[in-house]
Enzyme design. Structure first.
Site, PDB file in Angstrom:
ATOM      1  N   LYS A 133    -100.951  43.186  -5.341  1.00 44.65           N
ATOM      2  CA  LYS A 133    -100.115  43.174  -4.142  1.00 44.65           C
ATOM      3  C   LYS A 133     -98.651  43.397  -4.522  1.00 44.65           C
ATOM      4  O   LYS A 133     -98.273  43.285  -5.692  1.00 44.65           O
ATOM      5  CB  LYS A 133    -100.240  41.838  -3.406  1.00 44.65           C
ATOM      6  N   SER A 176    -106.636  47.297   0.552  1.00 45.49           N
ATOM      7  CA  SER A 176    -105.456  46.561   0.999  1.00 45.49           C
ATOM      8  C   SER A 176    -104.142  47.210   0.574  1.00 45.49           C
ATOM      9  O   SER A 176    -103.079  46.840   1.074  1.00 45.49           O
ATOM     10  CB  SER A 176    -105.497  45.118   0.482  1.00 45.49           C
TER      11      SER A 176
END
Length: 236
Positions: free
Chosen positions: A195, A157
């Site tokens: 993230k 990701s």
């Protein structure tokens, strides 16, 4: 790269095989390394096997074979006495390490051992990932002030930020971070994720670096920052 505990175990097994031709028991390994449980030994052996240093012999109990020793280790290695200071050297296998954002000459300077957490995974709070038997050595110049830990990345990701599956990220432990910082975040006290943090109004966005994944939006009470990314180690 071997962790200190992996090297200690490898040398202990090698010495015992040289003394009597019989592998030590898991209890003997646990006591020699000062670990509390045999589960840590299982993980160390698996790591050594994956890196090609030892092999488990099939259909034989307690049967281990040492395939090779780390470069620079003599023919008669010994495990340091418990409590003795172990020189924090990086032990290289058949791969090299890339330290993102720092010059390669730092690898020859002072080295610091950091606790190595498990693979970052949904449904697992970060503290539950900690394995007290696993450490990784990094150049001191890669670290700033404060407490740090290392974390193995799972998934793709964040590939567009240069973070790949299997990478080891170096994290500065903190509970706040500036907008745009890549952080380790705990969502709803259950899910840990790596993230980019975006704050807008009364919301927090956790932004991936891969177009195949969606940005997730949360209320501020649902996200807890557990550290910010400061470095990366990649093995080839």
């Amino acid at each position: 790269m071997l962790t200190r505990k992996q090297q200690e175990l490898l040398l202990f097994i090698h010495r015992r095989l040289g003394d009597g031709g019989v592998s030590p028991s898991f209890d003997e390994m646990k006591d020699a390394l000062g670990l509390r449980s045999k589960s840590g030994i299982h993980r160390l052996i698996t790591g050594l096997e994956e890196r090609g240093f030892i092999r488990r012999l099939p259909h034989r109990a307690r049967a281990l074979e040492v395939l090779r020793l780390p470069e620079g280790v003599g023919a008669e290695p010994a495990v340091p006495p418990r409590g003795a200071k172990f020189a924090p050297n990086v032990i290289k296998g058949d791969f090299s390490a890339v330290l993102a954002g720092k010059a390669t000459e730092e690898s020859s300077g002072e080295v610091v051992s950091l606790p190595l957490y498990g693979r970052i995974a949904a449904g697992t709070p970060i503290e539950a990932l900690r394995d007290h038997s696993h450490y990784t050595d990094v150049p001191a110049g890669l670290l700033g002030s404060g407490d740090h830990y290392a974390l193995e990345v799972a998934g793709d990701s964040m590939v567009d930020a240069g973070i790949h599956d299997g990478d080891t990220v170096i994290v500065n432990r903190c509970d706040t971070a500036e907008n745009g910082t890549i952080v380790v975040a705990l969502v709803d006290d259950q899910e840990v994720t790596l993230k980019r943090l975006r704050k807008k109004g009364g919301t927090i966005a956790l932004e991936p670096a891969n177009a195949a994944y969606e940005t997730r939006i949360f209320g501020p009470d649902r996200v807890k920052v557990q550290g910010r990314l400061v470095g990366l180690i990649r093995r080839y």
